[in-house]
Write a protein that holds these residues in place. Structure first.
Motif, PDB file in Angstrom:
ATOM      1  N   UNK A  72       1.851   7.207 -11.930  1.00  0.00           N
ATOM      2  CA  UNK A  72       2.775   8.353 -11.936  1.00  0.00           C
ATOM      3  C   UNK A  72       2.095   9.596 -11.344  1.00  0.00           C
ATOM      4  N   UNK A  73       0.864   9.851 -11.751  1.00  0.00           N
ATOM      5  CA  UNK A  73       0.145  11.032 -11.265  1.00  0.00           C
ATOM      6  C   UNK A  73      -0.085  10.936  -9.766  1.00  0.00           C
ATOM      7  N   UNK A  74      -0.591   9.816  -9.288  1.00  0.00           N
ATOM      8  CA  UNK A  74      -0.888   9.691  -7.858  1.00  0.00           C
ATOM      9  C   UNK A  74       0.376   9.629  -7.008  1.00  0.00           C
ATOM     10  N   UNK A  75       1.452   9.106  -7.557  1.00  0.00           N
ATOM     11  CA  UNK A  75       2.724   9.054  -6.825  1.00  0.00           C
ATOM     12  C   UNK A  75       3.195  10.462  -6.475  1.00  0.00           C
ATOM     13  N   UNK A  76       2.917  11.429  -7.349  1.00  0.00           N
ATOM     14  CA  UNK A  76       3.277  12.820  -7.080  1.00  0.00           C
ATOM     15  C   UNK A  76       2.592  13.352  -5.825  1.00  0.00           C
TER      16      UNK A  76
END
Length: 167
Positions: A72-76
């Motif tokens: 989720x964090x890296x997808x941002x």
């Protein structure tokens, strides 16, 4: 009849302004990503501190598991990473502790089985094997938290650290 024409023109203008966007492309230059986004990644990840742990969770409104949080964090930041912690076993090249950087991903074996990857976290303070990492913990914390890598529980389970930003 003119008010309808004016309304139609206004509708078309508004519709076009929301549907036709500039041709923006994400930045994939690893030097730019490495310099700019490492601190931004941690700043963004820290917004989710205290979000509850939820098995198979990848939604901040419902909760995260470890791989759900990392992806989720890296997808941002425009990066698609595996959604399963086991998929990290063969991902990337293992870094030496002196090469750990903020934003690198720590990969851990499961607490019961040392042949299976079972946990992930993102380094938020880099200091080799004394680094700190942010992760969705299924342990005592049961939430997104920051933990020291040099605690016995994690040093025994440490598998590797990988840099997904410079690849």
């Amino acid at each position: 009849m003119r008010p309808y024409l004016l309304q139609a023109l206004l509708f078309i203008t508004l519709f076009c302004s929301f549907t036709f966007k500039k041709n923006e492309k994400p930045i994939y230059n690893s030097k730019i990503r490495t310099e700019v986004n490492r601190d931004s990644i941690i700043e963004y990840a820290k917004k989710y501190l205290d979000t509850p742990y939820k098995y198979a969770g990848s939604d901040p409104k419902k909760g995260f598991d470890c791989s759900g949080f990392v992806s989720y964090v890296f997808k941002n930041f425009g990066m698609t990473l595996p959604r399963s912690s086991g998929s990290y076993k063969n991902l990337g090249k293992a870094l030496k502790p002196e090469d750990f950087k903020v934003g690198d991903i720590l990969v851990f074996y499961g607490y019961k089985d040392r042949t299976v990857v079972g946990h992930l976290g993102i380094i938020c303070e880099a200091n080799g094997m004394h680094s700190k990492f942010i992760h969705a913990s299924s342990g005592k914390a049961q939430k997104v938290t920051i933990t020291a890598l040099d605690t016995e529980h994690y040093t025994k389970r440490f598998y590797k650290c990988i840099d997904v930003l410079s690849e």
